[in-house]
Write a protein that holds these residues in place. Sequence first.
Motif, PDB file in Angstrom:
ATOM      1  N   ILE A 129      50.830  24.597  22.005  1.00  0.00           N
ATOM      2  CA  ILE A 129      50.631  26.055  21.946  1.00  0.00           C
ATOM      3  C   ILE A 129      49.844  26.498  23.166  1.00  0.00           C
ATOM      4  O   ILE A 129      49.023  25.740  23.706  1.00  0.00           O
ATOM      5  N   ALA A 130      50.124  27.706  23.633  1.00  0.00           N
ATOM      6  CA  ALA A 130      49.423  28.275  24.791  1.00  0.00           C
ATOM      7  C   ALA A 130      48.783  29.595  24.395  1.00  0.00           C
ATOM      8  O   ALA A 130      49.214  30.248  23.438  1.00  0.00           O
ATOM      9  N   LEU A 131      47.757  29.973  25.101  1.00  0.00           N
ATOM     10  CA  LEU A 131      47.105  31.268  24.901  1.00  0.00           C
ATOM     11  C   LEU A 131      47.495  32.165  26.068  1.00  0.00           C
ATOM     12  O   LEU A 131      47.354  31.772  27.227  1.00  0.00           O
ATOM     13  N   VAL A 132      47.993  33.348  25.763  1.00  0.00           N
ATOM     14  CA  VAL A 132      48.376  34.310  26.801  1.00  0.00           C
ATOM     15  C   VAL A 132      47.300  35.379  26.874  1.00  0.00           C
ATOM     16  O   VAL A 132      46.973  36.016  25.876  1.00  0.00           O
ATOM     17  N   SER A 133      46.734  35.567  28.064  1.00  0.00           N
ATOM     18  CA  SER A 133      45.634  36.515  28.220  1.00  0.00           C
ATOM     19  C   SER A 133      45.855  37.420  29.421  1.00  0.00           C
ATOM     20  O   SER A 133      46.286  36.976  30.487  1.00  0.00           O
ATOM     21  N   SER A 134      45.513  38.689  29.231  1.00  0.00           N
ATOM     22  CA  SER A 134      45.575  39.656  30.327  1.00  0.00           C
ATOM     23  C   SER A 134      44.260  39.706  31.099  1.00  0.00           C
ATOM     24  O   SER A 134      44.179  40.363  32.126  1.00  0.00           O
ATOM     25  N   PHE A 135      43.239  39.028  30.573  1.00  0.00           N
ATOM     26  CA  PHE A 135      41.888  39.119  31.128  1.00  0.00           C
ATOM     27  C   PHE A 135      41.493  40.590  31.274  1.00  0.00           C
ATOM     28  O   PHE A 135      40.948  41.019  32.283  1.00  0.00           O
ATOM     29  N   GLY A 136      41.801  41.332  30.209  1.00  0.00           N
ATOM     30  CA  GLY A 136      41.516  42.758  30.186  1.00  0.00           C
ATOM     31  C   GLY A 136      40.197  43.074  29.519  1.00  0.00           C
ATOM     32  O   GLY A 136      39.276  42.251  29.479  1.00  0.00           O
ATOM     33  N   ALA A 137      40.115  44.262  28.953  1.00  0.00           N
ATOM     34  CA  ALA A 137      38.842  44.793  28.458  1.00  0.00           C
ATOM     35  C   ALA A 137      38.223  43.964  27.341  1.00  0.00           C
ATOM     36  O   ALA A 137      36.997  43.856  27.252  1.00  0.00           O
ATOM     37  N   GLU A 138      39.048  43.389  26.461  1.00  0.00           N
ATOM     38  CA  GLU A 138      38.534  42.658  25.313  1.00  0.00           C
ATOM     39  C   GLU A 138      38.898  41.178  25.328  1.00  0.00           C
ATOM     40  O   GLU A 138      38.560  40.432  24.414  1.00  0.00           O
ATOM     41  N   SER A 139      39.583  40.746  26.362  1.00  0.00           N
ATOM     42  CA  SER A 139      40.154  39.401  26.398  1.00  0.00           C
ATOM     43  C   SER A 139      39.130  38.285  26.303  1.00  0.00           C
ATOM     44  O   SER A 139      39.420  37.200  25.770  1.00  0.00           O
ATOM     45  N   VAL A 140      37.946  38.529  26.806  1.00  0.00           N
ATOM     46  CA  VAL A 140      36.952  37.461  26.877  1.00  0.00           C
ATOM     47  C   VAL A 140      36.571  36.935  25.495  1.00  0.00           C
ATOM     48  O   VAL A 140      36.176  35.765  25.355  1.00  0.00           O
ATOM     49  N   VAL A 141      36.699  37.754  24.464  1.00  0.00           N
ATOM     50  CA  VAL A 141      36.343  37.317  23.110  1.00  0.00           C
ATOM     51  C   VAL A 141      37.267  36.192  22.652  1.00  0.00           C
ATOM     52  O   VAL A 141      36.813  35.123  22.220  1.00  0.00           O
ATOM     53  N   LEU A 142      38.569  36.403  22.728  1.00  0.00           N
ATOM     54  CA  LEU A 142      39.514  35.373  22.311  1.00  0.00           C
ATOM     55  C   LEU A 142      39.398  34.140  23.198  1.00  0.00           C
ATOM     56  O   LEU A 142      39.465  33.003  22.708  1.00  0.00           O
TER      57      LEU A 142
ATOM     58  N   THR B  57      40.458  43.263  38.039  1.00  0.00           N
ATOM     59  CA  THR B  57      40.992  42.331  37.045  1.00  0.00           C
ATOM     60  C   THR B  57      41.141  40.935  37.637  1.00  0.00           C
ATOM     61  O   THR B  57      40.829  39.932  36.986  1.00  0.00           O
ATOM     62  N   LEU B  58      41.604  40.849  38.866  1.00  0.00           N
ATOM     63  CA  LEU B  58      41.782  39.549  39.510  1.00  0.00           C
ATOM     64  C   LEU B  58      40.443  38.838  39.712  1.00  0.00           C
ATOM     65  O   LEU B  58      40.330  37.628  39.491  1.00  0.00           O
ATOM     66  N   VAL B  59      39.436  39.601  40.098  1.00  0.00           N
ATOM     67  CA  VAL B  59      38.100  39.021  40.267  1.00  0.00           C
ATOM     68  C   VAL B  59      37.536  38.604  38.921  1.00  0.00           C
ATOM     69  O   VAL B  59      36.949  37.517  38.773  1.00  0.00           O
ATOM     70  N   TYR B  60      37.717  39.452  37.914  1.00  0.00           N
ATOM     71  CA  TYR B  60      37.222  39.165  36.573  1.00  0.00           C
ATOM     72  C   TYR B  60      37.882  37.915  35.995  1.00  0.00           C
ATOM     73  O   TYR B  60      37.228  37.106  35.324  1.00  0.00           O
ATOM     74  N   GLN B  61      39.169  37.751  36.253  1.00  0.00           N
ATOM     75  CA  GLN B  61      39.876  36.566  35.756  1.00  0.00           C
ATOM     76  C   GLN B  61      39.217  35.286  36.276  1.00  0.00           C
ATOM     77  O   GLN B  61      38.998  34.333  35.514  1.00  0.00           O
ATOM     78  N   GLN B  62      38.885  35.263  37.536  1.00  0.00           N
ATOM     79  CA  GLN B  62      38.246  34.084  38.115  1.00  0.00           C
ATOM     80  C   GLN B  62      36.842  33.883  37.539  1.00  0.00           C
ATOM     81  O   GLN B  62      36.451  32.750  37.212  1.00  0.00           O
ATOM     82  N   GLU B  63      36.127  34.976  37.382  1.00  0.00           N
ATOM     83  CA  GLU B  63      34.767  34.894  36.848  1.00  0.00           C
ATOM     84  C   GLU B  63      34.757  34.345  35.424  1.00  0.00           C
ATOM     85  O   GLU B  63      33.960  33.451  35.098  1.00  0.00           O
ATOM     86  N   VAL B  64      35.635  34.876  34.573  1.00  0.00           N
ATOM     87  CA  VAL B  64      35.669  34.443  33.180  1.00  0.00           C
ATOM     88  C   VAL B  64      36.119  32.985  33.064  1.00  0.00           C
ATOM     89  O   VAL B  64      35.547  32.204  32.289  1.00  0.00           O
ATOM     90  N   ALA B  65      37.140  32.614  33.824  1.00  0.00           N
ATOM     91  CA  ALA B  65      37.621  31.232  33.776  1.00  0.00           C
ATOM     92  C   ALA B  65      36.518  30.252  34.159  1.00  0.00           C
ATOM     93  O   ALA B  65      36.366  29.191  33.530  1.00  0.00           O
ATOM     94  N   GLU B  66      35.731  30.607  35.171  1.00  0.00           N
ATOM     95  CA  GLU B  66      34.633  29.740  35.589  1.00  0.00           C
ATOM     96  C   GLU B  66      33.502  29.747  34.572  1.00  0.00           C
ATOM     97  O   GLU B  66      32.934  28.694  34.240  1.00  0.00           O
ATOM     98  N   ARG B  67      33.180  30.918  34.070  1.00  0.00           N
ATOM     99  CA  ARG B  67      32.078  31.051  33.111  1.00  0.00           C
ATOM    100  C   ARG B  67      32.353  30.258  31.825  1.00  0.00           C
ATOM    101  O   ARG B  67      31.453  29.591  31.287  1.00  0.00           O
ATOM    102  N   LEU B  68      33.589  30.309  31.338  1.00  0.00           N
ATOM    103  CA  LEU B  68      33.945  29.641  30.096  1.00  0.00           C
ATOM    104  C   LEU B  68      34.425  28.211  30.323  1.00  0.00           C
ATOM    105  O   LEU B  68      34.743  27.506  29.379  1.00  0.00           O
ATOM    106  N   ARG B  69      34.495  27.813  31.587  1.00  0.00           N
ATOM    107  CA  ARG B  69      34.937  26.467  31.954  1.00  0.00           C
ATOM    108  C   ARG B  69      36.322  26.155  31.376  1.00  0.00           C
ATOM    109  O   ARG B  69      36.568  25.080  30.842  1.00  0.00           O
TER     110      ARG B  69
END
Length: 232
Positions: free
Chosen positions: A28-41, A66-78
Amino acid sequence: MVGALNARLTHHGATDVLRAAFVAVPDIALVSSFGAESVVLLHLAAMAKRDVPVIFIDTEMLFAETLVYQQEVAERLRLRNVTIIRADDVARADPDGTLHQRDTDACCALRKTQPLQTALAPYSGWITGRKRYQSGSRATLDFFEVEAGTGRIKVNPLARWARADIVEYMDENRLPRHPLVAQGYPSIGCAPCTSPVAEGEDARAGRWRDQDKDECGIHFVNGKMVRTGAKT
């Protein structure tokens, strides 16, 4: 299987739904937009399975934030297994980048729906961040569904969360916010088709404003929202 899972997990929370999904659908895969609420899931999934495959669709029309946020969240959540996908035939189908001005449905299909279906082909299921409160078409959303046309299992761990639950979870876990939220964007998609929302408006009012459209199409089959969760 889907009906049994929904019945068993009726009174359970998102974490239990995710854990059950990882057992029932190992591929199974998780599909994320890395949008306003995505970080919770993303945070919930990372706590349950750090290496869950995460698919992010870069439509090449996203906000730079959004592109910057995607990188930030991916790194933050490892997050260890993020795949960024893009459409293969944009240069041919939309050479001047104006398709969204003529046909938003065709643009979404080109830049989001078709690339996602290709990316999901190896998987038997996918996890979404959809919630009942987001729109009328999602008002009866179950935790588990069967995707018509593909037979894939769709999992919606946050289906029953309220907006206040999202905010509370972000606060409690000190999760980073998408920078555009503070600028009046409670729901964030592609830049040309997303506008700020005024006080009192629905959170998704800024998506495809003034058009008879409130979904990009990745949850549609043949142009229609189809769910068969109760039948399997």
